[in-house]
Design an enzyme around this catalytic site. Structure first.
Site, PDB file in Angstrom:
ATOM      1  CG  ASN A 121      -1.720   1.287   1.366  1.00 59.85           C
ATOM      2  OD1 ASN A 121      -2.084   1.898   0.373  1.00 59.85           O
ATOM      3  ND2 ASN A 121      -2.015   1.686   2.585  1.00 59.85           N
ATOM      4  CE1 TYR A 173     -13.976   9.840   0.738  1.00 62.20           C
ATOM      5  CE2 TYR A 173     -11.887   8.866   0.065  1.00 62.20           C
ATOM      6  CZ  TYR A 173     -13.248   9.042  -0.124  1.00 62.20           C
ATOM      7  OH  TYR A 173     -13.887   8.406  -1.161  1.00 62.20           O
TER       8      TYR A 173
END
Length: 505
Positions: free
Chosen positions: A101, A257
């Site tokens: 990631n 977010y």
């Protein structure tokens, strides 16, 4: 933004990895993959699609073994390609699979070095395959048939010396175990936990703590910036700091977010951080607009709900759910192309007219990126009968592209790039626009862990914490990320890339 999982268990891990990836589905909806190992043999399934679509019963039955890693992905540039679904695998040395990631910012230099100096071939456009090959090369130990945890940590230290950018990674080394490591700035999140079973202790690593919670693992802690954690096949745990000068700088947009609110990241509750974002945003409204005429606060689901609720409480204004979300439509800002994104907004949200009719409405969102979604939602509120439509963002203005693994658009496609707040307000057709102040956002997150003295806030400030981002890099990033590139057909992977690297050497 991707999600990674790794488990060293005492019984088959295929179902647990599947469940963990499902919990992390919000981090990537483009592709999914799982690789397991049993008696020295690996079993891999990966493809484009959601977790539930990639893995059927027949696939799960074939994923044998008590150790494995998994990945959910969304594309960081261009169109989706199943060739770039993870995990990636190389058979030398020992056999290594890796899921990643983040985003490497010196990937072109690394590709060249891998071919010219390391004699390794890269078969896709993915920087994760590059990261795997760098790690594999560093793990080669001439003259040794077996390696130790010291060799593994030395290899991770070599990765840190060579790689720039953001990377939270988990790697399965056949016959040894799983190693997880985080870049020296800790930009992308990574945690690990354990659970006791009648057959012994099991270990799990994941992008977010919520994946551990769902599977009954106890959160041990975050993996530190630059640190590597190794879980051996027989249940031993080894840790080591592998970077020379780690500087804790987690991505603050994770709290705004990306992460689920029920996660704890870098010892900060995402939920409580968002509550504090709503409170500081309310303080700003009371300070700068004390005579406001807001009748109702309505969140734009889902991420902004927590902040909106606290904001309404602080203002003493009614909180209402004015939009109903279709949960089968993905996150809009990460969709590959403006055409698809515009089409999805009204499919995703539907307004409840009675909550809008004749009222002055404050819509609250987590952030404003392109502005396209905000403009359409504001128009939906007007169509539902709102008298005035104000808009508040729990984050500051997003003015710069992200280079560390979030597929934000090219700078010229960011609505706030080179614009004042007043210009953005007109662009999205709001009657008033309120942005969170950056100092308040940092305070909202930092309150949960005062040790976090620095954040990657580059999307707001243009200050890139790795210190290696140049104008030329951003220009190339814009070329690859603009919506025209995303709507174009996917480029095939060709072996000629290696020839090109050779010619340029």
């Amino acid at each position: 933004m991707c999600g990674i999982v790794g488990i060293v268990g005492k019984e088959p891990v295929n179902q647990s990895i599947y469940d963990g990836l499902t919990v992390l589905q919000h981090r990537g909806q483009d592709a999914a993959g799982i690789i397991t190992c049993d008696d020295g043999r690996v079993y891999l399934r990966k493809d484009n699609g959601l977790v539930r679509d990639v893995f059927h019963t027949r696939h799960m039955r074939d994923l044998h073994g008590n150790i494995g890693i998994g990945h959910v992905r969304y594309p960081t540039a261009g169109c989706a390609s199943s060739a770039e679904a993870q995990p990636f695998y190389v058979n030398s040395p020992f056999g290594i699979a890796l899921a990643h990631n983040g985003n490497l910012t010196n990937v072109e230099d690394l590709k060249r070095d891998l071919f010219v100096e390391d004699r390794r071939h890269i078969n896709t456009e993915s920087d994760s395959e590059v990261l795997l090959n760098v790690f594999a090369h560093e793990l080669q130990t001439p003259g040794k048939l077996r390696i130790s945890e010291d060799d593994i940590f030395t290899a991770v230290a070599g990765v840190h010396r060579r790689c720039r950018g953001a990377y939270a990674a988990v790697a399965l080394i056949i016959g040894y175990g799983i190693v997880a490591f985080r870049d020296p700035h800790g930009i992308r999140p990574l945690v690990f936990g354990k659970r006791e079973t009648p057959r012994g202790v099991e270990y799990m690593v994941a992008s977010e703590s919520v994946a551990l919670d769902v599977l009954g693992f106890e959160l041990v802690r975050d993996i530190e910036p630059g640190e590597a954690v190794f879980f051996s096949l027989n249940g031993e745990l080894f840790t080591r700091q592998c970077a020379e000068k780690p500087v804790y700088s987690p991505c603050i947009f994770e709290y705004v977010y990306l992460a689920r609110p029920d996660s704890i990241m870098d010892e900060v509750s995402v939920y409580k951080a968002r509550l504090r974002m709503g409170e500081t945003l309310a303080d700003k409204i009371l300070r700068d607009w004390p005579d406001h005429d807001i009748d109702v606060v309505i969140p734009i689901p889902d991420t902004s709900r927590t902040s909106a609720l606290q904001l309404a409480n602080k203002l003493g204004v009614k909180y209402r759910e004015g939009f109903i979300k279709n949960r089968y439509i993905g996150r809009t800002f990460i969709m590959p192309g403006q055409t698809q994104r515009k089409k999805s907004v009204r499919q995703k949200l539907n307004a409840i007219d009675l909550e809008f009719r004749g009222k002055n409405v404050l819509l609250v969102d987590d952030s404003i990126v392109r502005g396209t979604t905000s403009r359409q939602i504001i128009q939906m509120a007007r169509d539902a009968g709102a008298h005035r439509v104000y808009f508040a963002s729990a984050a500051p203005a997003v003015r710069y592209p992200n280079v560390y693994g979030i597929d934000m658009p090219a700078a010229t496609e960011l609505v706030a790039h080179d614009k004042t707040d007043e210009e953005v307000c007109r662009e999205i057709s709001a009657d008033k626009l309120i942005y969170q102040d950056l100092t308040d956002l940092i305070s909202a997150v930092q309150h949960g862990n005062p040790k976090l003295e620095r954040f990657d806030d580059s999307v707001f400030t243009g200050n890139y914490v790795t210190g290696d981002i140049r104008v030329e890099y951003l220009a190339e990033l814009e070329r690859r990320r603009n919506d025209g590139a995303k709507d174009a057909p996917a480029r095939p992977n060709v072996a000629a890339a290696a020839v090109d690297l050779h010619n340029r050497s």
